[in-house]
Design an enzyme around this catalytic site. Structure first.
Site, PDB file in Angstrom:
ATOM      1  N   GLY A   1     -10.159   9.945  27.847  1.00 54.26           N
ATOM      2  CA  GLY A   1      -9.802  10.000  29.265  1.00 54.26           C
ATOM      3  C   GLY A   1     -10.326   8.774  29.989  1.00 54.26           C
ATOM      4  O   GLY A   1      -9.598   8.086  30.670  1.00 54.26           O
ATOM      5  N   PHE A   2     -11.635   8.509  29.819  1.00 54.58           N
ATOM      6  CA  PHE A   2     -12.281   7.337  30.404  1.00 54.58           C
ATOM      7  C   PHE A   2     -12.109   7.283  31.910  1.00 54.58           C
ATOM      8  O   PHE A   2     -12.057   6.214  32.501  1.00 54.58           O
ATOM      9  CB  PHE A   2     -11.786   6.057  29.718  1.00 54.58           C
ATOM     10  CG  PHE A   2     -11.782   6.162  28.215  1.00 54.58           C
ATOM     11  CD1 PHE A   2     -12.980   6.280  27.536  1.00 54.58           C
ATOM     12  CD2 PHE A   2     -10.595   6.211  27.484  1.00 54.58           C
ATOM     13  CE1 PHE A   2     -13.002   6.413  26.158  1.00 54.58           C
ATOM     14  CE2 PHE A   2     -10.617   6.354  26.111  1.00 54.58           C
ATOM     15  CZ  PHE A   2     -11.819   6.454  25.442  1.00 54.58           C
TER      16      PHE A   2
ATOM     17  N   THR B   1     -16.467  12.922  23.429  1.00 55.80           N
ATOM     18  CA  THR B   1     -17.879  12.628  23.621  1.00 55.80           C
ATOM     19  C   THR B   1     -18.776  13.292  22.592  1.00 55.80           C
ATOM     20  O   THR B   1     -19.902  12.860  22.386  1.00 55.80           O
ATOM     21  CB  THR B   1     -18.322  13.157  24.989  1.00 55.80           C
ATOM     22  OG1 THR B   1     -17.974  14.553  25.063  1.00 55.80           O
ATOM     23  CG2 THR B   1     -17.604  12.438  26.118  1.00 55.80           C
TER      24      THR B   1
ATOM     25  N   GLY C   1     -21.823  15.217  31.966  1.00 52.51           N
ATOM     26  CA  GLY C   1     -21.501  16.471  31.294  1.00 52.51           C
ATOM     27  C   GLY C   1     -22.696  17.154  30.692  1.00 52.51           C
ATOM     28  O   GLY C   1     -22.987  18.320  30.983  1.00 52.51           O
TER      29      GLY C   1
ATOM     30  N   GLU D   1     -21.150   6.085  29.387  1.00 52.06           N
ATOM     31  CA  GLU D   1     -20.651   4.903  30.075  1.00 52.06           C
ATOM     32  C   GLU D   1     -21.548   3.688  29.933  1.00 52.06           C
ATOM     33  O   GLU D   1     -21.087   2.553  30.021  1.00 52.06           O
ATOM     34  CB  GLU D   1     -20.433   5.238  31.558  1.00 52.06           C
ATOM     35  CG  GLU D   1     -19.268   6.212  31.696  1.00 52.06           C
ATOM     36  CD  GLU D   1     -19.184   6.897  33.050  1.00 52.06           C
ATOM     37  OE1 GLU D   1     -18.424   6.422  33.882  1.00 52.06           O
ATOM     38  OE2 GLU D   1     -19.869   7.908  33.256  1.00 52.06           O
TER      39      GLU D   1
END
Ligand code: FES
Ligand code: FES
Lengths: 692, 167
Positions: free
Chosen positions: A235-236, A465, A506, A658
């Site tokens: 998704g980024f 992730t 998350g 990130e």
């Protein structure tokens, strides 16, 4: 913070729980939830950048065999007014950007739907458009805040005075181009409208957010909408919610009882699901003869859409990075006739730290200092922006550890003097950072199953992730059981709410909710029996007010630039990170390396070229928009240093999704300068920029 | 126009009617419900749809189904024997050569096809000696796998996995 949980499974390099399904291709992504009667949707997109639709002829499309419905602004269901103009799909005749959805065909097959969409004839009253970002764009303005809620401008002390008085100054402008997230799985929805309930198999980073937004727009109760996302192909930042999901729901409503599938084409992704704004960044640094910074000014010009504002927080990292008594940051936006920019991996930090870390390299050289020593000299003791202590800050350890492993100490700083078989060789370094975000609104339940197992439920989502695995590890330690005793359920809005898989938040947000639920369960049921259940939520963290919380890293790159062609290659990259406790070293390393690889991609290739005549990205596919391929990556590694941080959350972890991209492009650009003596300040580092 | 064709996918025979515009990829994904091959670009630019087509790696989004009547296709699902994974698949798991997993079935099929090409002595852009046997260095592996994009950036681990599987 209420005590760290004891790590047993946390820290173990568990294999991805869903790995078997992924290597065989049997893990179902959104568009793969197809039934025999699934219909397919294809959109019609505006072919002008700004104007009004004056006519739309759907006769030929409707007459085509196999067409089930043609949706237009004239017949589409009226949506409830919302606060996101991007989602007001087919709501008016206005065209705000080229590629905007203006109609759609629903048909028995994808081929027929696409043909029908092509048959829709549209006429426009075109208006003049402006799609080009310039440092002097007309009407540059200061937004109220920058993403998500940072102040737009900050000033401390007297930066102008300090710059005028500084012994050494650097005053340079850096640019980064428009970049598109381009997850490998195109955005897709399979929507089924049956008996007043709407089910969406959705490629999303936030099932709960999609549920709430779609329910509001279509006037449904939230329990009438269910969003299911077991596997998401990346998704980024681009898979929050965009017009395509709204359109898919409209398509489903046009053919009740039949599922409707709408998967974007790669080309459509260049106008419908967001991108990173181009940036023009002026950085001014002032330092004393001792190499200590006296002033930092970072002034950013970037774009947003006339339709909807998104203000990238490009200069925000600069506020906390280095100690200088006089500092200023500003953000100015040009509102253009373009699709709205959005989050793309490390929004703000990624482009901002490219500029700052290149400028730091230039300043180190101007001061006659090694770039690592220069950064060490300007390390702040407390957060310069808030005045708060850091919950933990190990940037210097990362730089030093990296210097040892990378062989930095043997480095001759002279640029342009190492040559081998026609290639010029160089090395570079840059710092990296990412804040600890915790989002509100997550909850989890823990239920005892037969055989001593536990079902743990939360509407988290794994976009690559490793959340499937790391959340199971967190739940296992919070319940003090082995991870295979945990039956984790995620990726479904029917589960307790989860916050978005974004901002590297998350694990912090979902994990804290799981730990809270497990603690409540264990208190309530000292001798649990099958069927016992307890819930919990992400608790408030009072330490957020008392500490500045960030992860840090050091990026190292070895680069060769061909002396005759200017081709840039990156034979070696090393990232050293300090990001709290690492939940799963195997998947964490992949996250770090993945971010660095995307940073390499940004450094060398990525550039969405806006055709200013037509308002569209000219190179809107993978043939034109290059991302790093396997052959671009040679030796690349990521390591981390042990970091105990009891303040961030009960796992002691910071976000890692990130930070890997932050600073990577700067390290490559700094190395390219060291190799050639040519300072390229405009990404990407394409060959012609080195040929002077 | 509709045409009836036959395909064997992972050993299973199928007869199906396809539009002459239907790609082999859509025939599998949308007509047969075989979704191991993924669609990342539909233009032959990403490799996500790679399968073994009559024994060789091929991007099925660039193949029209009608042109492949009677074809024998092996997908990543067919390379595994139930719970027992193909060595390439196992190596990808061991080295975490995947993240979101969307490019992964294409990487798997491409790697299997690539190994056969190297075995047969086919040179690549980085092969120095065009006449001898191919030695699968990291550089050779990376070059030969560059038709398969991975936006998650798992390349380093994919190369490590293939390197180990070759041993
Ligand atoms: S989907 Fe076939 S190459 Fe991308
Ligand atoms: S694993 Fe996500 S694209 Fe390769």
């Amino acid at each position: 913070m209420t005590g760290l949980i004891e790590p047993k499974s946390i820290g173990a390099p568990l294999e991805r729980l869903e790995g078997h399904a992924k290597v065989t291709g049997t893990a179902p992504y959104a568009a793969e939830h197809l039934a025999a009667d699934t219909a397919h949707l294809h959109p019609v997109q505006a072919t002008v950048a700004r104007g009004r639709i004056t006519g739309m002829d759907t006769t030929a499309a409707e007459a085509l065999d196999g067409v089930l419905a043609v949706l237009t602004p004239g017949n589409a269901p009226r949506l409830a007014p919302g606060d996101d103009p991007e989602l007001a799909v087919l709501a008016s005749d206005e065209v705000a950007y080229r590629g905007q959805i203006i109609a759609a065909a629903v048909a028995e097959t994808t081929e027929i739907a696409r043909q029908a969409a092509d048959l829709v004839r549209v006429s426009y009253a075109e208006l003049p458009h402006d799609v080009e970002l310039r440092a002097d764009s007309a009407g540059l303005y200061a937004p109220e805040v920058v993403n998500p809620t940072y102040p737009t401008d900050t000033t401390e002390g007297d930066p102008d005075g300090a710059l005028a008085a500084a012994a050494v100054t650097v005053d340079r402008t850096y640019t980064t181009p428009m970049e598109h997230n381009n997850p490998m799985e195109p955005h897709a929805t399979v929507a089924l409208w049956a008996r007043d309930t709407l089910t969406l198999y959705e490629s999303t980073q936030w099932p709960h957010g999609v549920r709430d937004t779609i329910a509001r727009l279509f006037g449904l109760a939230t329990d009438q909408v269910r969003v299911i996302a077991p596997y998401v192909g990346g998704g980024f930042g681009s898979k929050t919610i965009h017009a395509n999901t709204v359109l898919a729901a409209m398509g489903a409503r046009a053919v009740p009882g039949r599922p409707v599938s709408f998967a974007l084409t790669r080309q459509q992704m260049f106008s419908l699901v967001g991108y990173r704004t181009p940036t023009i960044q002026r950085i001014r640094l002032g330092a004393g003869a001792d190499g200590r910074l006296t002033a930092i000014a970072h002034d950013v010009v970037e774009q947003t859409a006339r339709l909807k504002e998104f203000a990238e927080q490009t200069a925000v990292a600069t506020r906390s990075m280095y100690a200088a008594p006089n500092r200023r940051t500003t953000h100015r936006l040009a509102a253009l006739d373009v699709p709205a920019p959005t989050w793309m991996r490390a929004p703000g930090e990624c482009p901002g730290m490219f500029a700052l870390e290149c400028a730091m390299d230039e300043m180190a050289i101007a001061c006659g200092l090694d770039p690592i020593e220069f950064r060490v000299r300007n390390e702040p003791e407390i957060d310069p922006e808030t005045g708060l202590p850091f919950s933990s800050r190990n940037l210097i350890r990362c730089l030093r550890e990296g210097a040892d492993r990378f062989g930095w100490r043997r480095r001759d700083p002279t640029p342009g003097v190492r040559r081998e078989d026609g290639w010029l060789l160089g090395t570079g370094v840059a710092a990296s950072t990412f804040p600890v975000f915790r989002l509100p609104g997550s909850a989890a339940t823990v239920r005892r199953l037969a055989g001593g197992r536990y079902r743990v439920q939360i509407d988290a989502v794994d976009i690559g992730t490793g959340a499937w695995t790391s959340l199971a590890q967190i739940a296992a330690d919070a319940l003090d059981v082995p991870p295979d005793a945990v039956d984790l359920r995620i990726g479904d809005s029917a589960l307790p709410p989860g916050s978005v898989a974004g901002g590297s938040s998350g694990t912090t947000s979902w994990g804290s909710a799981i730990v809270d639920a497990a603690r409540t369960f264990r208190e309530k049921f000292p001798d649990p029996e099958e069927g016992d259940e307890a819930g919990g939520a992400t608790p408030d963290n009072p330490d957020l007010e008392r500490f500045a919380m960030h992860a840090y890293g050091a990026q190292f790159a070895a680069v060769r630039v061909h002396a005759d062609t200017g081709e840039v290659r990156v034979p070696r990259m090393l990232g050293v990170f300090a990001a709290g406790r690492i939940i799963n070293p195997r998947t964490a390393r992949s996250q770090f390396i993945g971010g660095m690889t995307m940073g390499l991609s940004m450094a060398l290739h990525e550039d969405s070229v806006m055709d200013v005549r037509f308002g569209q990205v000219a190179n809107h596919d993978f043939a034109g928009y290059h991302i790093a391929s396997n052959a671009d990556v040679r030796s690349i590694d990521a390591i981390w240093i042990e970091e105990e941080d009891p303040h961030v959350n009960p796992m002691g972890s910071k976000g890692i999704g990130e930070i890997g991209i932050v600073g990577a492009a700067a390290a490559v650009a700094n190395a390219a300068y060291h190799a050639t003596g040519v300072r390229v300040r405009d990404l990407p580092l394409t060959p012609e920029k080195f040929l002077r | 126009m509709d045409v009836e064709i036959g395909l064997r996918v992972d050993g299973e025979p199928h007869r199906l009617v396809v539009d002459t515009r239907t790609t082999l990829l859509d025939a599998m994904r949308e007509r047969l419900g075989i979704t191991s091959p993924k669609k990342g670009c539909d233009h032959g630019q990403c490799g996500a749809c790679t399968v073994l087509l009559d024994g060789r790696r091929a991007t099925t989004c660039l193949a029209l189904a009608v042109a492949h009547d009677g074809a024998e296709i092996v997908t990543a699902a067919g390379l595994a024997d139930g719970e027992r994974l193909h060595p390439i698949q196992q190596a990808l798991l061991d080295h975490d050569g995947l993240q979101c997993g969307y490019c992964t079935p294409g990487q798997v099929c491409s790697a299997v096809g690539m190994l056969a090409e190297a075995e047969a002595g086919w040179p690549s852009h980085v092969t120095a000696d065009l006449s001898g046997a191919v030695e699968l260095t990291d550089e050779e592996i990376a070059e030969r796998m560059s038709g398969n994009l991975c936006r998650c950036g798992a390349y380093a681990n994919i190369v490590a996995a293939i390197r180990e599987a070759v041993r």
